[in-house]
Scaffold this active site. Structure first.
Site, PDB file in Angstrom:
ATOM      1  N   LYS A   1       0.848  -1.188   0.000  1.00 47.92           N
ATOM      2  CA  LYS A   1       0.000   0.000   0.000  1.00 47.92           C
ATOM      3  C   LYS A   1       0.892   1.249   0.000  1.00 47.92           C
ATOM      4  O   LYS A   1       2.052   1.130   0.366  1.00 47.92           O
ATOM      5  CB  LYS A   1      -0.928  -0.009   1.210  1.00 47.92           C
ATOM      6  CG  LYS A   1      -0.201   0.220   2.534  1.00 47.92           C
ATOM      7  CD  LYS A   1      -1.156   0.727   3.573  1.00 47.92           C
ATOM      8  CE  LYS A   1      -0.467   1.444   4.680  1.00 47.92           C
ATOM      9  NZ  LYS A   1       0.304   0.697   5.613  1.00 47.92           N
TER      10      LYS A   1
ATOM     11  N   HIS B   1      -0.636  -6.713   5.374  1.00 49.52           N
ATOM     12  CA  HIS B   1      -0.110  -7.667   6.370  1.00 49.52           C
ATOM     13  C   HIS B   1      -1.094  -7.919   7.513  1.00 49.52           C
ATOM     14  O   HIS B   1      -0.984  -8.907   8.221  1.00 49.52           O
ATOM     15  CB  HIS B   1       1.278  -7.242   6.877  1.00 49.52           C
ATOM     16  CG  HIS B   1       1.268  -6.101   7.857  1.00 49.52           C
ATOM     17  ND1 HIS B   1       1.027  -4.811   7.470  1.00 49.52           N
ATOM     18  CD2 HIS B   1       1.458  -6.062   9.193  1.00 49.52           C
ATOM     19  CE1 HIS B   1       1.087  -4.023   8.545  1.00 49.52           C
ATOM     20  NE2 HIS B   1       1.346  -4.771   9.603  1.00 49.52           N
TER      21      HIS B   1
ATOM     22  N   GLU C   1      -1.387   3.243  18.494  1.00 44.82           N
ATOM     23  CA  GLU C   1       0.023   2.902  18.637  1.00 44.82           C
ATOM     24  C   GLU C   1       0.726   3.914  19.534  1.00 44.82           C
ATOM     25  O   GLU C   1       0.339   5.079  19.577  1.00 44.82           O
ATOM     26  CB  GLU C   1       0.703   2.918  17.272  1.00 44.82           C
ATOM     27  CG  GLU C   1       0.102   1.932  16.297  1.00 44.82           C
ATOM     28  CD  GLU C   1       0.870   1.934  14.985  1.00 44.82           C
ATOM     29  OE1 GLU C   1       1.885   1.233  14.898  1.00 44.82           O
ATOM     30  OE2 GLU C   1       0.460   2.643  14.072  1.00 44.82           O
TER      31      GLU C   1
ATOM     32  N   ASP D   1      -3.334   5.631   5.942  1.00 44.79           N
ATOM     33  CA  ASP D   1      -2.303   4.675   6.358  1.00 44.79           C
ATOM     34  C   ASP D   1      -2.910   3.443   7.021  1.00 44.79           C
ATOM     35  O   ASP D   1      -2.462   2.320   6.790  1.00 44.79           O
ATOM     36  CB  ASP D   1      -1.335   5.374   7.328  1.00 44.79           C
ATOM     37  CG  ASP D   1      -0.221   4.451   7.806  1.00 44.79           C
ATOM     38  OD1 ASP D   1       0.373   3.758   6.950  1.00 44.79           O
ATOM     39  OD2 ASP D   1       0.049   4.407   9.018  1.00 44.79           O
TER      40      ASP D   1
ATOM     41  N   HIS E   1      -5.913  -1.128   6.133  1.00 43.74           N
ATOM     42  CA  HIS E   1      -5.992  -2.300   7.008  1.00 43.74           C
ATOM     43  C   HIS E   1      -7.322  -2.480   7.748  1.00 43.74           C
ATOM     44  O   HIS E   1      -7.891  -3.561   7.773  1.00 43.74           O
ATOM     45  CB  HIS E   1      -4.880  -2.236   8.043  1.00 43.74           C
ATOM     46  CG  HIS E   1      -3.523  -2.054   7.430  1.00 43.74           C
ATOM     47  ND1 HIS E   1      -3.014  -2.925   6.513  1.00 43.74           N
ATOM     48  CD2 HIS E   1      -2.576  -1.108   7.603  1.00 43.74           C
ATOM     49  CE1 HIS E   1      -1.797  -2.528   6.151  1.00 43.74           C
ATOM     50  NE2 HIS E   1      -1.515  -1.421   6.791  1.00 43.74           N
TER      51      HIS E   1
ATOM     52  N   LYS F   1      -1.277   7.479  16.213  1.00 49.05           N
ATOM     53  CA  LYS F   1       0.107   7.299  16.653  1.00 49.05           C
ATOM     54  C   LYS F   1       0.372   8.163  17.879  1.00 49.05           C
ATOM     55  O   LYS F   1      -0.358   9.116  18.148  1.00 49.05           O
ATOM     56  CB  LYS F   1       1.051   7.714  15.527  1.00 49.05           C
ATOM     57  CG  LYS F   1       0.953   6.785  14.311  1.00 49.05           C
ATOM     58  CD  LYS F   1       2.208   6.819  13.483  1.00 49.05           C
ATOM     59  CE  LYS F   1       2.116   5.878  12.302  1.00 49.05           C
ATOM     60  NZ  LYS F   1       2.308   4.485  12.647  1.00 49.05           N
TER      61      LYS F   1
HETATM   62  O1  LIG Z   1       1.044  -0.728   7.697  1.00 48.51           O
HETATM   63  C1  LIG Z   1       1.233  -0.151   8.737  1.00 48.51           C
HETATM   64  O2  LIG Z   1       1.098  -0.833   9.879  1.00 48.51           O
HETATM   65  C2  LIG Z   1       1.786  -0.413  11.061  1.00 48.51           C
HETATM   66  C3  LIG Z   1       1.117  -1.136  12.222  1.00 48.51           C
HETATM   67  O3  LIG Z   1       1.217  -2.513  12.032  1.00 48.51           O
HETATM   68  P1  LIG Z   1       2.225  -3.365  12.929  1.00 48.51           P
HETATM   69  O4  LIG Z   1       2.059  -4.739  12.419  1.00 48.51           O
HETATM   70  O5  LIG Z   1       3.598  -2.794  12.717  1.00 48.51           O
HETATM   71  O6  LIG Z   1       1.740  -3.158  14.316  1.00 48.51           O
HETATM   72  C4  LIG Z   1       1.731   1.104  11.245  1.00 48.51           C
HETATM   73  O7  LIG Z   1       2.573   1.486  12.306  1.00 48.51           O
HETATM   74  C5  LIG Z   1       2.188   1.786   9.988  1.00 48.51           C
HETATM   75  O8  LIG Z   1       2.071   3.192  10.126  1.00 48.51           O
HETATM   76  C6  LIG Z   1       1.378   1.313   8.808  1.00 48.51           C
HETATM   77  O9  LIG Z   1       1.939   1.844   7.615  1.00 48.51           O
END
Ligand SMILES: O=C1O[C@H](COP(=O)(O)O)[C@@H](O)[C@H](O)[C@H]1O
Length: 467
Positions: free
Chosen positions: A136, A166, A204, A223, A228, A326
């Site tokens: 992405k 993912h 996060e 994002d 996701h 975040k």
């Molecule tokens: O794809 C992303 O995912 C992360 C969070 O996923 P994680 O598996 O690392 O917890 C996110 O921090 C990021 O900004 C975003 O691009």
């Protein structure tokens, strides 16, 4: 499933952060778990790297997850790096020719370069089972995502295009399939008859982590939510697929996505905010606008909330809040399904305050069914109790699952082209309202729970309340 045949994984942009931080550790996890698998790993990029330097990088990435075994060793022995301009046809041809089997080409590249590389691949004669894996963001809106789909389909068929998410490889999300479709108990409860509201939250504690170049143009909504969380939601609310084949699962997800709308068709119900300086777990974080590479005039949000509705017979009327941000004080990653109150509660149970809740943590893999029970002492006093289940975490990390699907030609965990377009369609009214400043960009201190003026989620808001 391990295969004895060697597969070729060609990573374009292999000297970058994504390859080192996620792809190679994911591959290492897969190889350690499947000792019979054989993968020829070819890295390509603009950086000048000798084979020895490349091998040292791969080894370091593999060691970071303590991956061992014959498959790991075989890949380490055979891997090579080829310096290449991936936007040049001749260089791409050289890379494809270096693959001993039909390649899985992974674009670990910024979207603009990925498009240029695809433009060249379209002109080439590729081995018949070539597949493509793209990260992405997939396009920047509905129109560009459709255009990108058209380009990709000129290179390979849809079932060999892996739009990587993912989150779909995370064990909790995979466990949703088991929880929903392998039990008699849970599934009938998941509808507007019994559910008051749903929240999917991914808060996060990390800040920008040197990703301004990408994040400053994406923001929390694109994002995390557009990509996701909408996919996770689709798995949570879709109808039961007849089988877990890529086609059946993706058909059901797509129907669910197509039914999703912003709550009340009112993008003003969304919220956005950006962190100011603060402290998280003793670590000082500068304000987002002071982070390296950030352009404050873009007005990028680092926390976003939207409420959506799945307008179909099963879910209409149930507000579903998606939130991600975040630099928040609490690490909160969960799906919370809040159930309606019983149709009649005996008046003697006057201490009953909380509804039943199904809480599925996205990490660690745990689930709680929070219920009202008669507590100790006075039998009429209602207490809370939780049935707890610890899901066994999957054998593979999320990127291991993703790569397994790509190497085995199984697209079940990839986002289909129409689903990628749908993600943009759902958030488009919010993005437009934000561009026109119809929703204020609030502030929150890094390390806090978000802007003090925001209600704490749907669970505390009045049911179906328009906010
Ligand atoms: O794809 C992303 O995912 C992360 C969070 O996923 P994680 O598996 O690392 O917890 C996110 O921090 C990021 O900004 C975003 O691009």
């Amino acid at each position: 499933m391990a295969t004895s045949k060697t597969s070729s994984l060609l990573i374009l942009g292999a000297s970058g952060d994504l390859a080192a931080r996620l792809l190679m550790p994911g591959l290492a996890g897969l190889l350690a778990h499947e000792p019979d698998r054989r993968v020829q790993l070819i890295g390509a990029g603009v950086e000048d790297l000798t084979d020895a330097q490349w091998k040292a990088r791969v080894k370091e990435s593999f060691a970071s997850v303590k991956a061992k075994g014959p498959a790991v060793q075989a890949t380490l022995r055979s891997t090579k790096y080829i310096k290449a301009d991936v936007t040049a046809k001749d260089d791409l041809q050289k890379l494809v020719d270096a693959c001993t089997s039909d390649p899985a080409i992974y674009f670990a590249l910024p979207p603009a370069i990925t498009e240029l590389a695809c433009g060249q691949l379209q002109k080439m004669e590729l081995p018949p089972a070539t597949s493509l894996a793209l990260e992405k963001p997939f396009g920047t809106d509905e129109r560009s995502a459709k255009k990108l789909n058209t380009l990709l389909l000129k290179i390979v068929p849809e079932n060999r295009i892996h739009r990587v998410d993912h989150f779909l490889g995370r064990s909790t999300v995979l466990n949703l399939l088991g929880l929903r479709f392998a039990n008699r108990l849970i599934e009938p409860m998941l509808s507007n008859r019994d559910v008051e509201n749903i929240e999917i939250v991914y808060d996060e504690q990390l800040g920008l982590e040197n990703r301004a170049r990408y994040y400053d143009h994406a923001g929390a909504l694109v994002d995390m939510i557009q990509s996701h969380l909408l996919q996770v939601l689709a798995v949570l609310v879709m109808e039961a697929p007849a089988t877990l084949s890529a086609q059946d699962v993706r058909d059901q997800k797509q129907l669910a996505l197509r039914a999703m709308r912003i709550w009340d068709d009112d993008p003003a119900s969304s919220r956005r905010a950006r962190y100011t300086g603060g402290t998280i777990n003793g670590r000082k974080l500068p304000a987002y606008v002071k982070e390296d590479g950030v352009d404050p005039s873009l007005g990028t949000e680092t926390l976003a909330e939207v409420v959506v509705e799945v307008r179909n017979m099963r879910w209409a009327g149930v507000p579903i809040m998606l939130r991600s941000g975040k630099a928040l004080g609490d690490y909160r990653r969960e799906i919370v399904v809040t159930f309606k109150a019983p149709t009649h509660v005996p008046p003697e149970f006057h201490t009953l305050k909380e509804p039943d809740r199904l809480r599925i943590l996205i990490d660690p893999d745990e689930m709680f069914l929070e219920l009202n029970v008669n507590g100790p002492g006075d039998p009429l006093v209602i207490d809370r109790a939780a049935l707890e289940a610890v899901f066994n975490p999957g054998d593979l990390p999320a990127y291991g699952e993703v790569l397994q699907g790509i190497l085995d030609g199984d697209a079940a965990l990839s986002v289909r082209g129409d689903a990628a377009v749908e993600g943009w369609r759902i958030v488009a009214p919010v993005l437009a309202a934000w561009r026109k400043n119809e929703v204020p960009l609030d502030d929150y201190r890094a390390g806090s729970a978000g802007p003090a003026s925001w209600p704490k989620g749907l669970a505390e808001a009045a049911p179906a309340q328009k906010r």
